[in-house]
Scaffold this motif. Structure first.
Motif, mmCIF file in Angstrom:
data_model
loop_
_atom_site.group_PDB
_atom_site.id
_atom_site.type_symbol
_atom_site.label_atom_id
_atom_site.label_comp_id
_atom_site.label_asym_id
_atom_site.label_seq_id
_atom_site.Cartn_x
_atom_site.Cartn_y
_atom_site.Cartn_z
ATOM 1 N N ASP A 21 34.367 35.765 55.251
ATOM 2 C CA ASP A 21 34.956 35.777 53.923
ATOM 3 C C ASP A 21 36.240 34.955 53.937
ATOM 4 O O ASP A 21 36.957 34.928 54.937
ATOM 5 N N VAL A 23 39.830 33.524 51.648
ATOM 6 C CA VAL A 23 40.783 33.646 50.558
ATOM 7 C C VAL A 23 41.367 32.258 50.359
ATOM 8 O O VAL A 23 41.738 31.591 51.331
ATOM 9 N N ASP A 25 44.446 30.638 48.530
ATOM 10 C CA ASP A 25 45.719 30.976 47.914
ATOM 11 C C ASP A 25 46.504 29.691 47.687
ATOM 12 O O ASP A 25 46.975 29.081 48.643
ATOM 13 N N ARG A 32 39.698 36.184 55.034
ATOM 14 C CA ARG A 32 39.997 37.438 54.355
ATOM 15 C C ARG A 32 40.204 38.509 55.416
ATOM 16 O O ARG A 32 39.326 38.768 56.228
ATOM 17 N N LYS A 34 40.187 42.060 55.860
ATOM 18 C CA LYS A 34 39.725 43.244 55.143
ATOM 19 C C LYS A 34 39.943 44.549 55.896
ATOM 20 O O LYS A 34 39.569 45.612 55.409
ATOM 21 N N VAL A 49 37.028 45.230 48.077
ATOM 22 C CA VAL A 49 38.325 44.585 47.892
ATOM 23 C C VAL A 49 39.241 45.675 47.347
ATOM 24 O O VAL A 49 38.925 46.309 46.338
ATOM 25 N N GLU A 53 44.727 45.147 50.741
ATOM 26 C CA GLU A 53 44.616 43.810 51.326
ATOM 27 C C GLU A 53 45.717 42.898 50.794
ATOM 28 O O GLU A 53 46.357 43.193 49.787
ATOM 29 N N ILE A 55 46.127 40.358 48.679
ATOM 30 C CA ILE A 55 45.462 39.672 47.565
ATOM 31 C C ILE A 55 46.387 38.561 47.061
ATOM 32 O O ILE A 55 47.589 38.790 46.884
ATOM 33 N N PRO A 56 45.844 37.367 46.838
ATOM 34 C CA PRO A 56 46.675 36.231 46.405
ATOM 35 C C PRO A 56 47.013 36.304 44.905
ATOM 36 O O PRO A 56 46.412 35.633 44.077
ATOM 37 N N ILE A 64 36.903 36.503 42.174
ATOM 38 C CA ILE A 64 36.369 37.197 43.350
ATOM 39 C C ILE A 64 34.862 36.985 43.381
ATOM 40 O O ILE A 64 34.153 37.363 42.448
ATOM 41 N N ASN A 108 43.318 31.385 42.122
ATOM 42 C CA ASN A 108 43.157 31.788 43.511
ATOM 43 C C ASN A 108 41.806 32.468 43.647
ATOM 44 O O ASN A 108 41.225 32.910 42.650
ATOM 45 N N ILE A 110 38.881 34.838 46.200
ATOM 46 C CA ILE A 110 38.404 35.625 47.334
ATOM 47 C C ILE A 110 36.889 35.473 47.315
ATOM 48 O O ILE A 110 36.257 35.796 46.302
#
Length: 115
Positions: A21, A23, A25, A32, A34, A49, A53, A55-56, A64, A108, A110
């Motif tokens: 996964d 991300v 950003d 990611r 997690k 999610v 986490e 998160i951006p 997502i 952004n 995920i």
């Protein structure tokens, strides 16, 4: 940012293949992390999610990608997006990629690349 290929288990972004996964950003791709969300796995049947986490949030839109639709997004994440006035799109990963391609500004991401 160029999404070049996506298939079960991997995604290629700007010539780099990721088998986990990711991300995105503000244009930077990272794995990611997690682990903080794993404590919720039993309740969801999958590691969701969660706001635990990184998160951006520094964006006007957060997309997502849920793989084939199996990745849960906790309600607390949805409430936090609303509180921060971040537009949240939760879509299967292939559709999420398309949404980002069509409008990448201030977005952004995920992306879940399995299931």
């Amino acid at each position: 940012m160029r999404f070049e290929a996506f298939s079960f288990g991997s995604i290629r972004i700007d010539g780099v293949t990721y088998e986990h996964d990711v991300v995105i950003d503000r244009g930077q791709v990272r794995k990611r992390k997690k682990k903080a969300s794993r404590k919720f796995r039993e309740a969801f049947g999958h590691t969701p999610v969660s706001t635990e986490e990184d998160i951006p949030w520094k964006c006007s839109r957060l997309v997502i990608g849920t793989g084939g639709g199996a990745l849960p997004v906790m309600d607390k994440v949805k409430r936090e997006a609303k509180r921060r006035q971040v537009k949240l799109l939760v879509l299967p990963t292939s559709e999420a990629i398309q949404a980002v391609k069509e409008n990448p500004e201030q977005t952004n991401v995920i992306l879940h690349v399995t299931c």
